[in-house]
Design a protein around this motif. Structure first.
Motif: not given
Length: 373
Positions: A274-286
């Motif tokens: 939950d502490a990961v910024p959405p932009s980084v989280a989206a990149a990791v998911y991709r």
């Protein structure tokens, strides 16, 4: 014709010629051995040890054919021409055929001016050799055919490398567009919240000071303007159609990567996602999504894919492995891996993919937890 010559004349050198490595020195060693053996096995060759000595001195120049293609080619053919004049032997050593890599390197790695100048010099050199010794029409035609083949191969390799570079640029542009969309969705979420709060403040402005009302109006106008500008930017970056309207996936969506195609996908997450910024989280998911997709398409006899995510105070670490039959060469012959590397680099991270130590394929990515600096 003039336009074509001008275009070739102003053609720059291709970027990034390979550094000298062991294959270059292996070529030098084989050429030297062949030269000495020919000197031993051809006792009827005029001035044979002089020819062996000259060619042996020229062969070590071959590893510099990419960085100095014109200089090496001119030195090589000029020395052979002088040797032919001294010995009166226009044929020379058969081992000199290794010099065909020089016209290839000239066209592959030289600039347009170097290529034109080098080709003119080679033609003059060939005519000179034919004048020194008797040369039949068959030998002349064969020599021209061999030289033309070397030039054609160099031109084809240069064109292919240029096409590959253009395709990689297109992959990078697509990744930038996708990342821009993810960033847009993330920022748009927060700006939308600002706009809603501003509207709520306007609704209760009757009981508040007039200055607060004016500030809320400015916040609403600025938020609306920002949203409009960001949507315009994303439309400009994405030229192939309208933007997707689906929510941007995050780390919580990693478990959706499991499918019903018989390939088990096990996801393990350690740390505070939950502490990961959405932009980084989206990149990791991709990155994880592309890795699992590659495993489904390319992993031979794979039955399991492990997705491991570790979040600490400084970074987000992703590791995806499969148990397929590994191969020494890269399984992804397309542009998936360059695109993944581009996405990681845009966020200030690192990316690596290759055969695993125990077989299969391993993808590793490390991104800064707070995104690029």
């Amino acid at each position: 014709m003039n336009a074509l010559l001008r275009s070739v004349w102003h053609e720059p050198r291709p970027p990034g010629p390979p550094a000298r490595a062991w294959p270059d020195w292996a070529l030098v060693g084989l050429a030297l051995v062949a030269t000495v053996l020919e000197g031993v096995l051809r006792p009827d060759l005029p001035f044979r040890w002089l020819q062996v000595a000259v060619l042996s001195a020229l062969v070590p120049l071959l590893p510099w054919r990419r960085t100095h293609p014109l200089l090496v080619l001119v030195g090589w053919f000029l020395a052979l021409d002088v040797l032919a004049l001294v010995t009166g032997d226009g044929d020379g050593l058969y081992s000199a055929v290794v010099g065909l890599v020089l016209p290839y390197a000239l066209v592959r790695w030289g600039s347009g001016r170097e290529a034109l100048a080098g080709l003119a010099f080679v033609l003059v050199s060939a005519v000179g050799l034919m004048l020194v010794g008797p040369t039949s029409a068959t030998d002349a035609i064969g020599g021209v055919a061999v030289l033309a083949s070397a030039l054609a191969l160099g031109s084809a390799a240069r064109y292919r490398a240029r096409a590959r570079a253009r395709e990689l640029d297109q992959v990078a542009a697509r990744e930038r567009a996708d990342l821009a969309r993810d960033l847009h969705d993330t920022v748009a979420h927060h700006v939308s919240a600002i706009a809603i709060r501003a509207q709520a403040g306007l609704a209760t402005a009757a009981v508040r000071p007039e200055a607060a009302t004016e500030a809320l109006r400015l916040i609403e106008a600025e938020a609306s303007s920002t949203l409009a500008e960001m949507r315009s930017m994303v439309r400009t970056l994405r030229r192939d159609g309208p933007a997707e309207l689906a929510p941007t996936p995050g780390l919580a969506d990693l478990r959706r990567l499991a499918g019903d195609d018989g390939l088990a996908v096990d996801v393990g997450i350690t740390g505070d996602v939950d502490a990961v910024p959405p932009s980084v989280a989206a990149a990791v998911y991709r990155l994880a999504q592309e890795s699992v997709t590659n495993a489904r398409r390319h992993a031979r006899r794979a039955t399991r894919v492990d997705v491991r995510l570790v979040v600490d105070d400084a970074s987000v670490q992703l590791r995806v492995t499969d148990d397929g039959e590994g191969a020494p060469a890269r399984r992804d012959a397309g542009f998936g891996l360059p695109g993944m590397a581009e996405r990681a680099a845009l966020l200030g991270g690192t990316f690596d993919a290759g055969p695993g130590p125990e077989g299969g394929w391993t993808v590793t990515a490390v991104l800064p937890r707070r995104g690029p600096a």
